[in-house]
Design a protein around this motif. Sequence first.
Motif, short mmCIF file in Angstrom:
data_model
loop_
_atom_site.label_atom_id
_atom_site.label_comp_id
_atom_site.label_asym_id
_atom_site.label_seq_id
_atom_site.Cartn_x
_atom_site.Cartn_y
_atom_site.Cartn_z
N ILE A 1 0.81 -1.21 0.00
CA ILE A 1 0.00 0.00 0.00
C ILE A 1 0.85 1.27 0.00
O ILE A 1 0.56 2.20 -0.77
CB ILE A 1 -0.99 -0.02 1.18
N PRO A 2 1.91 1.40 0.82
CA PRO A 2 2.69 2.65 0.82
C PRO A 2 3.22 3.05 -0.57
O PRO A 2 3.09 4.22 -0.95
CB PRO A 2 3.82 2.35 1.81
N PRO A 3 3.83 2.13 -1.35
CA PRO A 3 4.29 2.58 -2.67
C PRO A 3 3.14 2.99 -3.60
O PRO A 3 3.31 3.88 -4.44
CB PRO A 3 5.04 1.37 -3.22
N LEU A 4 1.97 2.37 -3.45
CA LEU A 4 0.82 2.80 -4.26
C LEU A 4 0.40 4.22 -3.88
O LEU A 4 0.07 5.04 -4.75
CB LEU A 4 -0.35 1.84 -4.07
N VAL A 5 0.39 4.50 -2.58
CA VAL A 5 0.08 5.86 -2.14
C VAL A 5 1.12 6.83 -2.68
O VAL A 5 0.80 7.94 -3.13
CB VAL A 5 0.01 5.92 -0.60
N GLY A 6 2.37 6.41 -2.67
CA GLY A 6 3.43 7.26 -3.20
C GLY A 6 3.24 7.55 -4.68
O GLY A 6 3.53 8.66 -5.15
N LEU A 7 2.76 6.58 -5.44
CA LEU A 7 2.58 6.78 -6.88
C LEU A 7 1.49 7.80 -7.20
O LEU A 7 1.40 8.25 -8.35
CB LEU A 7 2.24 5.44 -7.55
N GLN B 1 -0.68 7.74 -12.01
CA GLN B 1 -1.65 8.18 -10.99
C GLN B 1 -2.96 7.39 -11.10
O GLN B 1 -3.51 6.93 -10.10
CB GLN B 1 -1.94 9.68 -11.17
N ARG B 2 -3.40 7.27 -12.33
CA ARG B 2 -4.66 6.58 -12.56
C ARG B 2 -4.58 5.12 -12.13
O ARG B 2 -5.50 4.59 -11.50
CB ARG B 2 -5.01 6.69 -14.05
N ALA B 3 -3.47 4.45 -12.45
CA ALA B 3 -3.31 3.05 -12.08
C ALA B 3 -3.20 2.90 -10.57
O ALA B 3 -3.76 1.96 -9.99
CB ALA B 3 -2.08 2.47 -12.76
N ALA B 4 -2.48 3.81 -9.92
CA ALA B 4 -2.35 3.75 -8.46
C ALA B 4 -3.71 3.93 -7.79
O ALA B 4 -4.07 3.22 -6.84
CB ALA B 4 -1.36 4.80 -7.98
N CYS B 5 -4.50 4.88 -8.29
CA CYS B 5 -5.84 5.09 -7.74
C CYS B 5 -6.70 3.84 -7.92
O CYS B 5 -7.44 3.43 -7.01
CB CYS B 5 -6.52 6.27 -8.44
N GLY B 6 -6.60 3.21 -9.11
CA GLY B 6 -7.40 2.01 -9.35
C GLY B 6 -7.06 0.90 -8.38
O GLY B 6 -7.96 0.19 -7.89
N ALA B 7 -5.78 0.72 -8.10
CA ALA B 7 -5.37 -0.33 -7.17
C ALA B 7 -5.85 -0.01 -5.75
O ALA B 7 -6.38 -0.88 -5.04
CB ALA B 7 -3.86 -0.49 -7.20
N LEU B 8 -5.67 1.24 -5.32
CA LEU B 8 -6.11 1.62 -3.97
C LEU B 8 -7.63 1.50 -3.83
O LEU B 8 -8.13 1.12 -2.77
CB LEU B 8 -5.66 3.05 -3.67
N ARG B 9 -8.31 1.81 -4.89
CA ARG B 9 -9.76 1.70 -4.87
C ARG B 9 -10.20 0.26 -4.62
O ARG B 9 -11.09 -0.01 -3.81
CB ARG B 9 -10.31 2.20 -6.21
N THR B 10 -9.54 -0.67 -5.31
CA THR B 10 -9.87 -2.08 -5.13
C THR B 10 -9.48 -2.56 -3.74
O THR B 10 -10.24 -3.29 -3.08
CB THR B 10 -9.16 -2.93 -6.19
#
Length: 793
Positions: free
Chosen positions: A204-210, A219-228
């Motif tokens: 999760i931390p690197p996704l938040v960083g992205l 940004q869009r891909a990181a948001c999609g992953a965090l959303r899921t």
Amino acid sequence: MSSDSGSCSGSFRSSRKRANEDYFEEIDSKRACAMFQGQPAAALLETLRSGLNSTSYAPPDKGALRKAAHSLAELCKQDEFIDDVVAEGAIEVVVPLLNAGGSAMREQHQEDTGVSGATLQEELDKELCFILGLLAVKPEYQTRIASSGALTGLVRLLKEHKLTSITKPQPGSGGVARRAADAITNLAHENVEIKNMVREQDGIPPLVGLLEAMDVKVQRAACGALRTLAFKNEQNKNVIVEQGALPTLIQLLRSEDSGVHYEAVGVIGNLVHSSQHVKLRVLEEGALQPVINLLNSDCPDSQRESALLLGQFATADPDTKAKIVQRGAVPALVRMLGMPDVSLKEMAAFALGRLAQNVDNQAGIVQLGGLPPLLELLESKHYNLQHNAAFALYGLAENEDNIPDLIREGALQRLEDCKEKLQVQASKDCVQKTINRLEQKLKPDNTAAPNLAAAKRALQSMVFLLRSNTKTVQQRAAMSLARLAPDEQLKSIFIDKRGIDVLLDMLMDPNVSHRSHREAAAALLQLTKKLDAHLPVVDQLPQQPGRAERSVYLGAEYVNNPTLADITFNVEGRRFYAHRIALLASSEAFRAMFSGGYRERDADSVDIPNISWSVFEAMMRFVYTGQLDVTPDIAFELLQASDQYLLEGLKRLCENAIAQSLTVDSVMSTFEYSEQFSAPQLGRRCLLFVLEHYDDVFKLYDNTKDRPFYFDCLRRMVPCLKDSLYCGSGPIWDNSTTAHNGAAGAAAAGTAGGPGAAAPAAAGGGDGGAAPGGAPGAGPAAGWAGGRGSRAH
């Protein structure tokens, strides 16, 4: 409805679609896979497997590996090949190859390749991530991929992305991190175990960083992953918030890229769902206005998600509900109600439903045009739309200031009409509660002064609509008042002020729709039954001026009894013995016959050529006893005879007996019969029967030929009901049993003192005075012996 399910599923579909569409932005697919075109999956996997068996003395051909991986990805983009690819051992090859591609390997062969080794490795890693993401589209392979150690390599690639190395988006920039995030999105889709594994492996931390990446695709891909990952997972939600994602996510709501703000609002929506503390934290961080602004986005997906999120914000506290409206959300939400996209309408209705639970917002939503589209959505074929609209209307009905608008739009009629058509019981219950709420606004359970004052205002506003210049508004007001007004106010509204004329005119108007006719019939039916229970009970028989209502009942033993008989009637060749005293007291017709200037006055025998024996005998039995059980076989003939001899009590019994046997097929012909023989009460009962069986009766005349006759009959029926109401002539819904019992009581009183005893006339018994002027049979001794009696000279 479930707010999260739509968010996550939409994210997953958009992620896969994005992966497929974006793939060829950086590589010419035809040129890249030319070497391996037509090769089976086994051959491609064998090439990739060679990269695992290489040594420092025989380094792998990164270019060949990348091309093989790309061709394999092309196969995996087609769902029908995925099972074959997995069966050939793709997971067992791709995952180890991904994990083997660390930074040390990238640097090892940089000089030998002649190009950047890191570039070749990134291209290979990107292809491998893409393959894993495509395989993970099938849920049955998600756990297998994760258990093979794929998350280790994917999280590593997320961490290796250098945010500061890019000052602007460039071709190919951020490709690996984007593909790794997309793969995690697909792996974790609706898989709680993998969501937890991503958190446990510190993904999760690197996704938040992205979220801070310069490349909007990252940004869009990181948001999609965090959303899921945030979907229905409280621990992941907390980690995402603790990592400081909220400020950046809120900034991304203002992104110029529609894909970014769509995914960002989706992440926030999943974070706040069922998490009150996160919801409050998001609002404190300033998310409200950016979310409202997205209602006017060019991206329908963002509009939908922002409406959903505002509906969730609305449950935070009453102040937030008010702020959402104050900051301009309602006009955009109302506009969304009219859009063709079902999901947009659904979410807009959801948000308005939540906002409508605030009393001040309720008036604002109506004044900004929210009422008509919400009523339209009740008739939608989609049950979520139906339910969200029903919930919103329930809120709007709480405010008395909305009553005139609800009535003007025909809300009550539409609620009643759609109640049983709704697909979900919860929606039906909600609509019924809305109807109950409207009733309570006019008839409050709590009779405290403020409630009574509010009820008075609401009633006055509805009555005022009866003065509208628009006929439709008048009609809707009249129908609603018939349904909702307090019973004690009905006489004032509908009789004293003639409000019932609006409903009757509507019923008789051939130019309005059948639905409007049916609604008018239903309203009149309700109204007459309510009025019947509250109108005073009075003698239903008209009083003859200057004459007390008295009758002499000799008793049944004197019917056709020659004892003391002083007159005989010749009926069908048979003699019927009678007594003048009983006849004189029974009706003005017999009084004129035996005391006027007619030759029958001194006659010993009178011919009766136009009445059958059974009917005449029944009529005379009524004259002698004041009561009679009118049977259907003689009811119509007896009605004619009672009209001919002005026996109003007997006529009432006949009217009631005929009314009890009315049918859909006979009601119109019966009404014409009531006109012919001056039986207005029967005419009234015919109209009430039509109201009660409106659809069935209308079907019989629903054709061009018969429709004019149908409406003509209605126009002639209406005065019977109006006269009954305006003259206060007694109960509207009388019946033969009541009339019969009244007559029996009068007969008992008359016979107690023996022959010749006088008793007051009761409803249904005795004489009733003169027939209405101009009616068939009016005048002294009308119609006996085939016509008027001959004058004695």
